[in-house]
Scaffold this active site. Structure first.
Site, mmCIF file in Angstrom:
data_model
loop_
_atom_site.group_PDB
_atom_site.id
_atom_site.type_symbol
_atom_site.label_atom_id
_atom_site.label_comp_id
_atom_site.label_asym_id
_atom_site.label_seq_id
_atom_site.Cartn_x
_atom_site.Cartn_y
_atom_site.Cartn_z
ATOM 1 N N GLU A 60 0.280 -3.926 -7.772
ATOM 2 C CA GLU A 60 1.244 -3.363 -7.386
ATOM 3 C C GLU A 60 2.638 -4.115 -7.795
ATOM 4 O O GLU A 60 3.775 -3.543 -8.065
ATOM 5 C CB GLU A 60 1.402 -3.083 -5.781
ATOM 6 C CG GLU A 60 0.518 -2.050 -5.529
ATOM 7 C CD GLU A 60 -1.009 -2.362 -5.513
ATOM 8 O OE1 GLU A 60 -1.307 -3.359 -5.492
ATOM 9 O OE2 GLU A 60 -1.680 -1.155 -5.408
ATOM 10 N N HIS A 129 -2.860 3.266 4.754
ATOM 11 C CA HIS A 129 -2.621 4.432 3.660
ATOM 12 C C HIS A 129 -1.354 5.429 4.427
ATOM 13 O O HIS A 129 -0.867 6.381 3.813
ATOM 14 C CB HIS A 129 -3.820 5.310 3.750
ATOM 15 C CG HIS A 129 -4.839 4.652 2.753
ATOM 16 N ND1 HIS A 129 -5.475 3.715 3.298
ATOM 17 C CD2 HIS A 129 -5.473 4.960 1.783
ATOM 18 C CE1 HIS A 129 -6.265 3.245 2.111
ATOM 19 N NE2 HIS A 129 -6.262 4.123 1.105
#
Lengths: 328, 354
Positions: A60, A129
Site C-alpha cells: 500500500e 475491512h
C-alpha cells in the site's frame, strides 16, 4: 440517462475520464484482469491495457508513494486501496507526503492524485475491512475527503476528484455499492467538491449524515416523517472541505441537530460539526447537538456489527431525545 | 542442499582513485571536468563548515552536515543530465548545488523560510525528512518519464538507515517489477544518527539487496569521486533503458548527524582518524597536483571566491522578505478552503486590532 448502481457509476466514470485524458492511469491490487475485488475496474484493462490499468505488487505504501511521484511529474494517478482499513499502511505517504508537497514546495509542485478505497460495515467483512477513517484525514491539512452515498453523486464527485489539482481521498461505501440504483447522466458532469446536498428540507430538526450511514439515516427519516417530525436531511458528500454554510444555515432554521456517522464517536467528524454549530449558531439552538455513531472500540466482529453501527432505532431515539430536551 | 550462504556473496567495491591520489585505471572524466568536480567538492566542504558555524552563532537553524560525503554527492550528481530529477534527503546540499541549486535557497531552508529549498527548476524535489519516503517518489517520477516517453532518470538519495525502512524495500520491489528508469543512490556513511551500519542490517552489504528485487546492484568507494562518477554514468545508461540500479557508496559522515547531535557519545577518535585519512577531497587534490593541474595558489583563489559566493548567498537569504503566516496558509490547497480563508481573516482582524 442510464440506471446505474454505485459500482457501475464508478466504473463508467473511470472509463470516461481515461478516454478523455491519457495522463490518467489506475494502480492498485487486483484491479486488472480481476477487475477489482468489487468489480469497480472491471473491463478497464481490456480497454486501456496494462500500461494504464496497473496491477501492483501487494504494497500500500508503494502504491500511494509511487503515485505521488507520478503526480508531481505530470500524471493523474488514481490509486486504489483495496479496503480502507489497509490505508494505515500508507499513512506516511498520504498525510506526510501527498498532503504536504504543495506546502513544502511553497506551491511550485502539486499532487493531482485520487486515492479510492471502499469502507463501511453491515456486510460481515473480516477485521479491518469496514473501518470508517475519514476523521484521520480531516486532521491532515492538504487533503480533500469525499464520501458519496448515491451512484449519481459518486459519478459527479469522482469526475471532480480526478480533475482536482490537490490529493483527494474518495471513500466508497461498499454497503451501498449495489444497494441503490438510480438514473445517472451519461455525459460528463462534476459535483463541486465541498458542497453538501440538502436531500430533504424540513423545519424541526437538522439531520446530518454521509456515506454508508445515509442508508439507515434515510430509513429513520421515513419513520420520523410518519410520526410527523419535519426533518431537514443533509448529505455532507464532502468531509474536507466541509460545507459549514449549509450546516449553519440549516441549524439556524431548525434549532436542533443530530449527526449520524459510522466512525467511532471520539474525535469523529461529528465532534467537529458539533463544534462548528457551537461556534456559529449556538443561540439558535434549542437543544444540545447529539451524535449517533459507532462505539469507541475497534470495528467489531460480524455477529455484533448490527448493534455497533448506527441503526434506525438508535437514530430515531436520538431525534426523539433532542426533541424532548428542547427548550421550546 | 543449496542454501544461499551470505559469506559466499562476493561484493567488490569499484575503486579508481586511492588515498595516495593514484589512479588505478584510466578515467572517462576529462581534465576539465576533473577540475570542476574538485571545485564542487571544495565548495561543498566550505559551505558545510560555514553552515555549522552559522548554526552555532544562531544565524540558521538545525543543519545536517555532509563533510566526508562530497565525492559521493558531487561525483554522482555530476554524472546526471539536465532532464534528470533528484529526490534528496536533508543531507544532500552538495548534490543539489551541482544540479544548480542556489546557496541562498539552502540558507533560506535552514532559516525556516517558506520559499527555501524550492528547486523545481533544477529538477530537484523538496528535501525529504521522513527517512526513505523519497525512494517511492523517485520510482513514480521515473515511471512518469517512461509513461510520457521523456528521456530522463530519477535518482533517490538516502543513507544506510533508510535501507531499514519499508518504503526502501517497496520501492526496489516496484522497480524490479515495473522496470522504470530509477537509480537508488545510498550513501552508506556508517551511521544512522548513533546506530552503526552493522546494527542496521544483518547483510554484508546494501548493494547485494538489489539482487533480491531483480535489479542491478553495485558497491563503490564513496570517497572516490572518479569511481562514483563512472559508476553513476553507467548506472544512468542502464536505468534509461528501464534497468533500475541500486548503488551503495561506502563513505563516512565526518561530523554529527545534525548540529543537535554529539557523536563523541557513540564513536571513537581512532575511528574518525582512520576515516579522515580517506578524505575524498585530499586524495582528489593530490591526484590533480601530481599532474600539475592544481597548485597552492589556485587553491587559495578558489577558497576566496567560494567564500565570497557563500557570504553573498547568506546575505541574499537574510534579505529575503520574511515569511508570513499567509504564505503558509496559502500553500495548503490550490485554492484556500472557506475555513482557511476564515482563519486568515481572523488573523488580519487581530492585526488591525479588531
Amino acid at each position: 440517462m442510464t440506471e446505474m448502481n454505485m459500482v457501475e457509476a464508478i466504473n463508467f466514470t473511470l472509463k470516461q475520464e481515461m478516454e478523455a485524458d491519457d495522463d490518467i492511469l489506475l494502480l492498485g491490487e487486483d484491479i486488472g484482469k480481476n477487475g477489482g475485488v468489487f468489480r469497480t475496474t472491471e473491463t478497464l484493462v481490456e480497454t486501456f491495457g496494462e500500461r494504464r490499468v496497473v496491477d501492483t505488487p501487494l504494497a500500500e505504501s508503494a502504491i500511494v508513494g509511487t503515485a505521488v511521484g507520478m503526480a508531481i511529474r505530470g500524471l493523474k494517478p488514481v490509486a486504489e486501496i483495496q479496503f480502507l482499513g489497509f490505508i494505515y499502511e500508507t499513512m506516511d505517504q498520504i498525510s506526510a507526503q501527498a498532503a504536504r508537497v504543495r506546502f513544502r514546495s511553497a506551491g511550485s509542485l502539486h499532487v493531482p492524485l485520487v486515492i479510492r478505497a471502499p469502507y463501511s460495515g453491515g456486510v460481515k467483512t473480516p477485521e479491518l475491512h469496514s473501518d470508517s477513517l475519514e476523521a484521520l484525514f480531516m486532521h491532515s491539512a492538504g487533503l480533500k475527503v469525499i464520501m458519496p452515498s448515491t451512484p449519481r453523486d459518486a459519478k459527479g464527485l469522482l469526475c471532480a476528484a480526478i480533475n482536482d489539482p490537490d490529493p483527494v481521498l474518495f471513500f466508497e461505501p461498499l454497503k451501498l455499492y449495489r444497494g441503490v440504483r438510480e438514473e445517472v447522466e451519461e455525459e460528463r458532469f462534476t459535483i463541486e467538491i465541498g458542497k453538501a446536498n440538502v436531500v430533504k428540507e424540513g423545519d424541526d430538526i437538522t439531520l446530518i449524515s454521509w456515506g454508508a450511514a445515509m442508508a439507515e439515516t434515510k430509513k429513520a427519516v421515513q419513520l420520523l416523517e410518519d410520526s410527523n417530525f419535519s426533518i431537514e436531511l443533509i448529505d455532507l458528500r464532502t468531509i474536507v472541505p466541509l460545507d459549514e454554510e449549509i450546516i449553519v444555515h440549516s441549524v439556524e432554521k431548525t434549532g436542533r441537530c443530530v449527526i449520524v456517522h459510522e466512525a467511532v464517536k471520539s474525535a469523529g467528524v461529528g465532534a467537529e460539526i458539533s463544534a462548528i454549530i457551537n461556534e456559529k449558531a449556538l443561540f439558535y439552538l434549542s437543544a444540545p447537538v447529539l451524535r449517533v455513531t459507532g462505539f469507541d472500540s475497534p470495528y467489531p466482529v460480524a455477529t455484533v456489527e448490527n448493534d455497533w453501527i448506527p441503526n434506525v432505532n438508535r437514530i430515531v431515539n436520538q431525534i426523539k431525545q433532542v426533541w424532548e430536551l428542547s427548550l421550546n | 542442499m543449496n542454501w544461499i550462504v551470505q559469506d559466499k556473496i562476493d561484493i567488490v567495491p569499484v575503486r579508481r582513485l586511492n588515498e595516495q591520489g593514484e589512479l588505478t585505471e584510466d578515467t572517462v572524466l576529462s581534465e576539465n571536468d576533473q577540475l570542476r568536480v574538485y571545485k564542487w567538492m571544495v565548495k561543498a566542504r566550505r559551505f558545510d563548515e560555514l553552515a555549522v558555524k552559522f548554526q552555532r552563532q544562531g544565524k540558521i537553524g538545525t543543519y545536517a552536515p555532509l563533510s566526508g560525503q562530497e565525492a559521493a554527492q558531487v561525483g554522482s550528481a555530476f554524472a546526471l543530465e539536465d532532464e534528470d530529477w533528484i529526490f534528496p534527503s536533508y543531507r544532500e546540499a552538495a548534490a543539489c548545488f551541482v544540479r544548480g541549486a542556489k546557496v541562498s535557497s539552502f540558507f533560506k531552508y535552514t532559516m525556516g523560510h517558506v520559499h527555501g529549498g524550492i528547486l523545481k527548476e533544477e529538477g530537484i524535489f523538496p528535501v525529504q525528512i521522513i527517512i526513505g519516503a523519497q525512494a517511492l517518489h523517485a520510482t513514480g517520477s521515473a515511471w512518469a518519464d517512461q509513461y510520457k516517453k521523456r528521456e530522463g532518470v530519477s535518482v533517490a538519495y538516502f543513507g544506510d538507515g533508510a535501507t531499514s525502512q519499508g518504503d526502501f524495500h517497496e520501492a526496489l520491489n516496484f522497480a524490479g517489477v515495473f522496470q522504470v528508469p530509477v537509480i537508488y543512490f545510498v550513501q552508506n556513511n556508517q551511521w544512522a544518527i548513533s546506530v552503526p551500519y552493522h546494527k542496521q542490517t544483518g547483510s554484508k552489504s546494501i548493494a547485494q539487496k538489489a539482487t533480491a528485487y531483480g535489479i542491478t546492484g553495485i558497491q563503490v568507494d564513496g570517497n572516490d569521486a572518479v569511481a562514483i562518477y563512472e559508476t553513476m554514468k553507467q548506472a544512468r545508461s542502464l536505468a534509461i533503458t528501464g534497468k533500475p540500479v541500486l548503488i551503495e557508496a561506502i563513505t563516512h559522515r565526518m561530523g554529527p548527524h545534525t548540529t543537535s547531535d554529539d557523536p563523541t557519545k557513540y564513536r571513537s577518535l581512532e575511528d574518525d582518524k582512520s576515516w579522515a585519512e580517506k578524505d575524498p577531497i585530499l586524495r582528489f587534490r593530490k591526484w590533480l597536483e601530481k599532474r600539475d593541474l592544481w597548485n597552492e595558489e589556485q587553491e587559495k583563489e578558489l577558497i576566496d571566491s567560494i567564500d565570497e559566493e557563500l557570504k553573498q548567498g547568506y546575505i541574499d537569504a537574510s534579505e529575503a522578505p520574511a515569511a508570513s503566516l499567509e504564505d503558509a496558509l496559502g500553500h495548503v490547497y490550490e485554492k484556500m478552503t472557506p475555513r482557511l480563508l476564515e482563519q486568515l481573516s481572523e488573523l488580519e482582524g487581530r492585526e488591525k486590532g479588531q
